[in-house]
Design an enzyme around this catalytic site. Structure first.
Site, PDB file in Angstrom:
ATOM      1  N   ASN A  85       7.738  -1.335   1.102  1.00 30.39           N
ATOM      2  CA  ASN A  85       7.904  -0.092   1.842  1.00 30.39           C
ATOM      3  C   ASN A  85       6.587   0.658   1.734  1.00 30.39           C
ATOM      4  OD1 ASN A  85       8.834   2.259   3.130  1.00 30.39           O
ATOM      5  ND2 ASN A  85       9.517   3.137   1.189  1.00 30.39           N
TER       6      ASN A  85
ATOM      7  N   MET B  47       7.906   3.846   8.339  1.00 29.43           N
ATOM      8  CA  MET B  47       8.146   3.256   7.036  1.00 29.43           C
ATOM      9  C   MET B  47       9.565   2.692   6.960  1.00 29.43           C
ATOM     10  SD  MET B  47       5.335   3.481   5.462  1.00 29.43           S
ATOM     11  CE  MET B  47       3.814   4.306   5.796  1.00 29.43           C
ATOM     12  N   CYS B  48       9.860   2.052   5.851  1.00 31.20           N
ATOM     13  CA  CYS B  48      11.098   1.289   5.713  1.00 31.20           C
ATOM     14  C   CYS B  48      11.936   1.844   4.562  1.00 31.20           C
ATOM     15  CB  CYS B  48      10.769  -0.179   5.453  1.00 31.20           C
ATOM     16  SG  CYS B  48       9.540  -0.871   6.594  1.00 31.20           S
ATOM     17  N   ARG B  49      13.047   1.194   4.315  1.00 29.01           N
ATOM     18  CA  ARG B  49      13.893   1.465   3.159  1.00 29.01           C
ATOM     19  C   ARG B  49      14.262   0.130   2.538  1.00 29.01           C
ATOM     20  NH1 ARG B  49      13.397   6.601   2.013  1.00 29.01           N
ATOM     21  NH2 ARG B  49      11.397   5.651   2.418  1.00 29.01           N
TER      22      ARG B  49
END
Length: 343
Positions: free
Chosen positions: A119, A1-3
């Site tokens: 996200n 996952m991302c930010r």
């Protein structure tokens, strides 16, 4: 996952005050993400991106800078952010779930004045991708340059906006903005369409039982037209918690001169000259940050913050209802509620 990170202010801010300098800046989150628990891939090092709006004389479209170099190792990010200011900024550090490592897959994505980040993940992506793509108008199908579920979700948003009667390519709308209510309505319709496509996957029940198909989506989206911003914190489940999302507002974003990197959101009055939205807080000052409720939209319009529940089949009106954090954790993410309970 991302930010990801969103800044909207009455005044311009130097990008480094958000991207580089805070103790838990988004640059720091690329290698030290406190709410990302994936021990297999502990870093958000699969590229990054910045999007920011320039003076109107340069046109309504944002300026984008993306790279597959990890954010912590990009000298050009340091050079750019220390000399660039803007009133509306999107920033994103990537950990791949779908799509290859390439510039075309780095967020934010944009079409004219519209800019988009994500996200999370679209559930059962490999099973739903074909029907999602086939449902798009040729113009929005053709505008996708990468192969992430996030960019295809943006294409759905553009298609929805167009079908609502707001052409994303209309010059007048790109100059004046689409309006916060229109953006929010299109965002809700985008989520609804994604959910409907997943529900219609052939043999979905059997695949879930026998093949382990996971049709749940984590849809923390952010979109802006350069005037208003709409973000979501959403999971397509009645029982699971969504990935983390926080917001903060105040009159100024200031560094404590006695402690390097320690920023505070100052509040001299009831105004909100600055609004920040982030997957993780940029500081460790708990009083500065507010949790966005699960399955809600957060809208920023003229510095006012409005939060609305997303009322669909996954909505629960009981404010004391406790959701499971297992799904988000399995995706390498912690949740705001779990963090609060464990503090």
């Amino acid at each position: 996952m991302c930010r990801f990170l969103v800044y909207k202010g009455k005044d311009e801010i130097l990008l480094s005050k958000l991207i580089l300098e805070p103790q838990h800046s988004i640059l720091t989150q690329s290698y030290d993400s406190r709410l990302r628990l994936d021990s297999r891939r502990p870093h958000n090092g699969d590229g990054f991106g910045l999007g920011y709006y320039t003076p109107p004389a340069l046109g309504p479209a944002p300026c984008l800078f993306t790279s597959t170099i990890p954010a912590w190792n990009c000298i050009n990010l340091l050079r750019l952010s220390s000399k660039t200011t803007s009133r509306l900024i999107f920033a994103h550090v990537r950990a791949t779930t779908e799509g290859s490592l390439s510039d075309s897959n780095c967020h934010p994505f944009h079409r004219n004045s519209l800019m988009w980040m994500h996200n999370g993940n679209v559930g059962a992506w490999k099973d739903v991708k074909r029907s999602l793509c086939m449902g798009l108008h040729e113009r929005w199908f053709s505008c996708v340059g990468g192969n992430t579920d996030s960019e295809w979700a943006f294409a759905v948003f553009l298609d929805v906006l167009d079908r609502m009667g707001y052409d994303p390519d209309a010059a007048a709308l790109n100059e004046t903005g689409f309006g916060h209510a229109v953006l929010r309505k299109a965002m809700l319709a985008t989520i609804k369409r994604i959910n409907a496509l997943i529900a219609d996957i052939p043999d979905k029940g059997r695949k879930e039982r026998e093949e382990g198909l996971d049709s749940r989506s984590l849809l923390n989206f952010a979109v802006t037209d350069g005037h208003s911003v709409v973000c979501t914190r959403y999971v397509s489940s009645m029982t699971d918690e969504a990935a983390s999302l926080y917001w903060s507002s105040g009159t100024s974003w200031q560094e404590d001169q006695s402690i390097k990197g320690r920023f505070r959101m100052e509040r001299r009055d009831k105004g909100a000259d600055i609004v920040l939205v982030a997957s993780e807080p940029l500081t460790f000052e708990r009083d500065d940050w507010v949790i966005v409720p699960t399955n809600s939209t957060l809208t920023i319009h003229k510095q006012a913050v409005m939060i609305h529940p997303i009322i669909d089949e996954y909505y629960n009106p009981n404010p004391s209802y406790t959701r499971s954090t297992g799904f988000a954790v399995s995706k390498g993410l912690d949740t705001t509620e779990e963090k609060e309970r464990g503090a």
